[in-house]
Structure formats: structure tokens, C-alpha cells
Design a protein around this motif. Structure first.
Motif, PDB file in Angstrom:
ATOM      1  N   MET A   1      -3.626  -4.201  -1.375  1.00 19.25           N
ATOM      2  CA  MET A   1      -4.052  -3.319  -0.242  1.00 19.25           C
ATOM      3  C   MET A   1      -5.140  -3.606   0.332  1.00 19.25           C
ATOM      4  O   MET A   1      -6.225  -3.918  -0.234  1.00 19.25           O
ATOM      5  CB  MET A   1      -3.926  -1.901  -0.804  1.00 19.25           C
ATOM      6  CG  MET A   1      -4.096  -0.879   0.284  1.00 19.25           C
ATOM      7  SD  MET A   1      -3.882   0.926  -0.057  1.00 19.25           S
ATOM      8  CE  MET A   1      -2.157   0.871  -0.642  1.00 19.25           C
ATOM      9  N   PHE A  19      -3.519  -0.372   4.417  1.00 21.38           N
ATOM     10  CA  PHE A  19      -2.215  -0.531   4.281  1.00 21.38           C
ATOM     11  C   PHE A  19      -1.987  -1.640   3.454  1.00 21.38           C
ATOM     12  O   PHE A  19      -3.175  -2.327   2.946  1.00 21.38           O
ATOM     13  CB  PHE A  19      -1.935  -1.082   5.863  1.00 21.38           C
ATOM     14  CG  PHE A  19      -2.764  -2.245   6.421  1.00 21.38           C
ATOM     15  CD1 PHE A  19      -2.299  -3.471   6.292  1.00 21.38           C
ATOM     16  CD2 PHE A  19      -3.976  -1.993   7.022  1.00 21.38           C
ATOM     17  CE1 PHE A  19      -3.161  -4.466   6.882  1.00 21.38           C
ATOM     18  CE2 PHE A  19      -4.766  -2.804   7.664  1.00 21.38           C
ATOM     19  CZ  PHE A  19      -4.301  -4.092   7.425  1.00 21.38           C
ATOM     20  N   SER A  20      -0.736  -2.067   3.189  1.00 23.22           N
ATOM     21  CA  SER A  20      -0.588  -3.073   2.006  1.00 23.22           C
ATOM     22  C   SER A  20       0.454  -4.040   2.570  1.00 23.22           C
ATOM     23  O   SER A  20       1.269  -3.810   3.333  1.00 23.22           O
ATOM     24  CB  SER A  20       0.102  -2.363   0.729  1.00 23.22           C
ATOM     25  OG  SER A  20       0.474  -3.260   0.035  1.00 23.22           O
ATOM     26  N   LEU A  21       0.326  -5.383   2.014  1.00 22.92           N
ATOM     27  CA  LEU A  21       1.368  -6.352   2.507  1.00 22.92           C
ATOM     28  C   LEU A  21       2.245  -6.855   1.316  1.00 22.92           C
ATOM     29  O   LEU A  21       2.965  -7.559   1.621  1.00 22.92           O
ATOM     30  CB  LEU A  21       0.693  -7.316   3.104  1.00 22.92           C
ATOM     31  CG  LEU A  21      -0.592  -7.460   4.407  1.00 22.92           C
ATOM     32  CD1 LEU A  21      -1.152  -8.921   4.278  1.00 22.92           C
ATOM     33  CD2 LEU A  21       0.388  -7.019   5.410  1.00 22.92           C
ATOM     34  N   GLU A  23       5.313  -6.403  -0.651  1.00 18.24           N
ATOM     35  CA  GLU A  23       6.820  -6.125  -0.272  1.00 18.24           C
ATOM     36  C   GLU A  23       7.149  -5.266  -1.199  1.00 18.24           C
ATOM     37  O   GLU A  23       8.198  -4.694  -1.089  1.00 18.24           O
ATOM     38  CB  GLU A  23       7.638  -7.463  -0.371  1.00 18.24           C
ATOM     39  CG  GLU A  23       7.174  -8.441   0.436  1.00 18.24           C
ATOM     40  CD  GLU A  23       8.366  -9.164   1.202  1.00 18.24           C
ATOM     41  OE1 GLU A  23       9.650  -8.797   0.978  1.00 18.24           O
ATOM     42  OE2 GLU A  23       8.037 -10.012   1.897  1.00 18.24           O
ATOM     43  N   SER A  25       6.131  -2.373  -2.024  1.00 23.84           N
ATOM     44  CA  SER A  25       5.588  -1.137  -1.652  1.00 23.84           C
ATOM     45  C   SER A  25       6.560  -0.169  -1.571  1.00 23.84           C
ATOM     46  O   SER A  25       7.993  -0.136  -1.624  1.00 23.84           O
ATOM     47  CB  SER A  25       4.708  -1.110  -0.593  1.00 23.84           C
ATOM     48  OG  SER A  25       5.550  -1.189   0.661  1.00 23.84           O
ATOM     49  N   LYS A  28       9.286  -0.217   1.098  1.00 27.45           N
ATOM     50  CA  LYS A  28      10.403  -0.974   1.113  1.00 27.45           C
ATOM     51  C   LYS A  28      11.591  -0.732   2.020  1.00 27.45           C
ATOM     52  O   LYS A  28      12.221  -1.562   2.635  1.00 27.45           O
ATOM     53  CB  LYS A  28      10.579  -1.570  -0.196  1.00 27.45           C
ATOM     54  CG  LYS A  28      11.519  -2.895  -0.452  1.00 27.45           C
ATOM     55  CD  LYS A  28      11.487  -3.263  -1.704  1.00 27.45           C
ATOM     56  CE  LYS A  28      12.398  -4.481  -2.071  1.00 27.45           C
ATOM     57  NZ  LYS A  28      12.758  -5.681  -1.204  1.00 27.45           N
ATOM     58  N   GLU A  31      12.338  -1.539   5.396  1.00 27.64           N
ATOM     59  CA  GLU A  31      12.773  -2.891   5.897  1.00 27.64           C
ATOM     60  C   GLU A  31      14.239  -3.066   5.908  1.00 27.64           C
ATOM     61  O   GLU A  31      14.777  -4.255   6.503  1.00 27.64           O
ATOM     62  CB  GLU A  31      12.308  -3.952   4.996  1.00 27.64           C
ATOM     63  CG  GLU A  31      10.714  -4.007   4.841  1.00 27.64           C
ATOM     64  CD  GLU A  31      10.210  -4.928   3.682  1.00 27.64           C
ATOM     65  OE1 GLU A  31      10.869  -5.631   3.053  1.00 27.64           O
ATOM     66  OE2 GLU A  31       9.070  -4.848   3.815  1.00 27.64           O
ATOM     67  N   CYS A  50       5.859   1.097  12.555  1.00 22.52           N
ATOM     68  CA  CYS A  50       4.928  -0.101  11.843  1.00 22.52           C
ATOM     69  C   CYS A  50       5.127   0.228  10.484  1.00 22.52           C
ATOM     70  O   CYS A  50       4.714   1.283   9.689  1.00 22.52           O
ATOM     71  CB  CYS A  50       3.564   0.485  12.326  1.00 22.52           C
ATOM     72  SG  CYS A  50       2.259  -0.543  11.420  1.00 22.52           S
ATOM     73  N   ARG A  51       5.891  -0.774  10.056  1.00 26.31           N
ATOM     74  CA  ARG A  51       6.293  -0.607   8.398  1.00 26.31           C
ATOM     75  C   ARG A  51       5.404  -0.487   7.490  1.00 26.31           C
ATOM     76  O   ARG A  51       5.491   0.036   6.140  1.00 26.31           O
ATOM     77  CB  ARG A  51       7.268  -1.804   8.016  1.00 26.31           C
ATOM     78  CG  ARG A  51       8.483  -1.690   8.896  1.00 26.31           C
ATOM     79  CD  ARG A  51       9.276  -2.894   8.620  1.00 26.31           C
ATOM     80  NE  ARG A  51      10.455  -3.217   9.545  1.00 26.31           N
ATOM     81  CZ  ARG A  51      11.575  -2.611   9.167  1.00 26.31           C
ATOM     82  NH1 ARG A  51      12.040  -2.085   8.166  1.00 26.31           N
ATOM     83  NH2 ARG A  51      12.624  -3.026  10.069  1.00 26.31           N
ATOM     84  N   SER A  52       4.079  -0.817   7.684  1.00 27.11           N
ATOM     85  CA  SER A  52       2.972  -0.647   6.753  1.00 27.11           C
ATOM     86  C   SER A  52       2.516   0.748   6.673  1.00 27.11           C
ATOM     87  O   SER A  52       1.338   1.032   5.925  1.00 27.11           O
ATOM     88  CB  SER A  52       1.857  -1.615   7.223  1.00 27.11           C
ATOM     89  OG  SER A  52       1.256  -1.396   8.333  1.00 27.11           O
TER      90      SER A  52
END
Length: 143
Positions: A1, A19-21, A23, A25, A28, A31, A50-52
Motif C-alpha cells: 500500500m 492506495f494499493s496496487l 490485486e 485487495s 477486486k 475489476e 478509479c479502481r484504487s
């Protein structure tokens, strides 16, 4: 994060963005393929999130829900407008039938009056004919 903290100006409090990259999270499910609202005007279509950012995804989901409700209402309005047109056509047809009925009633009244007059004239003429026969027989009998 990844976390970032910034102060925009000296008189404003700090703003923290995280925010986290990753997958795996909790975002999910965002997505999944985004639903299409092709029959909505461009300005009414939900903007992809904004998916994050969880708030962005939630806002997007709310917007999608409202877009679906809007589509349902729009289709219901169209259905009701079609039904309204059908009912107006039925009313116009009923009014036409009522007018034709009124015209037929008036025509019947006129014809019935004419029939009474003709029956009366026939009776009078039949009586006159009978009177003329009696007079004719009397003349033939006296001659």
C-alpha cells in the motif's frame, strides 16, 4: 500500500491519500467488466471508477444503480405513452360510434315521423276512396 500525506497550504489540515496496487485487495470486484449504458446520453453515462479508491468504486456502483433505475423509468414512460396513445384512439373511436349512434337516432326519429304522416295520409286517402265508392254506388243505384 502506498500512502502520501501532504499539506496543501499552511492554514489547511493535512490530506492523506492511500492506495494499493495489490490485486487481492477488497476492490477486486471493481475489476469485473464495466456495464454498458449505450442507450443513455453520453453526459448521463457512469464514468469508470478509479479502481484504487474505494469511494470512487462505491460512487460508480451508485451511479450504475441510478442509471439502471433511470433506464427502467424511461422504458416505463415509453410504455405508458404507448398505452396513452392506444386509449386516446379508443376514446376517439368511441366518440365516433356515439356520434354515429346519435345520427342514426335522429334519422330514425325523422323516418318514424314521416312514417306516421304517411300512415295518416294513407288512412285519409283510403277513407276518401271509400267515400267516393259509396257515392259512386249511390249514383249507379239511382240511375
Amino acid at each position: 500500500m502506498i500512502t502520501s500525506t501532504r499539506r496543501v497550504s499552511a492554514d489547511k489540515p493535512e490530506v492523506q491519500i492511500a492506495f494499493s496496487l495489490d490485486e487481492s485487495s477488497e476492490l477486486k470486484d471493481a475489476e469485473d467488466p464495466l456495464p454498458a449504458f449505450l442507450d443513455l446520453e453520453q453526459r448521463l453515462q457512469p464514468v469508470p471508477p478509479c479502481r484504487s479508491l474505494k469511494e470512487s468504486v462505491e460512487l460508480y456502483k451508485d451511479h450504475c444503480k441510478m442509471a439502471n433505475e433511470f433506464n427502467q423509468v424511461k422504458h416505463e414512460i415509453a410504455r405508458l405513452e404507448d398505452r396513452k396513445k392506444e386509449l386516446i384512439a379508443e376514446i376517439l373511436e368511441d366518440e365516433k360510434v356515439a356520434m354515429e349512434g346519435a345520427q342514426l337516432e335522429e334519422e330514425y326519429r325523422i323516418l318514424a315521423e314521416e312514417n306516421r304522416n304517411l300512415i295518416s295520409a294513407h288512412s285519409e286517402h283510403a277513407q276518401q276512396l271509400e267515400n267516393l265508392r259509396v257515392i259512386s254506388q249511390k249514383r249507379q243505384g239511382s240511375s
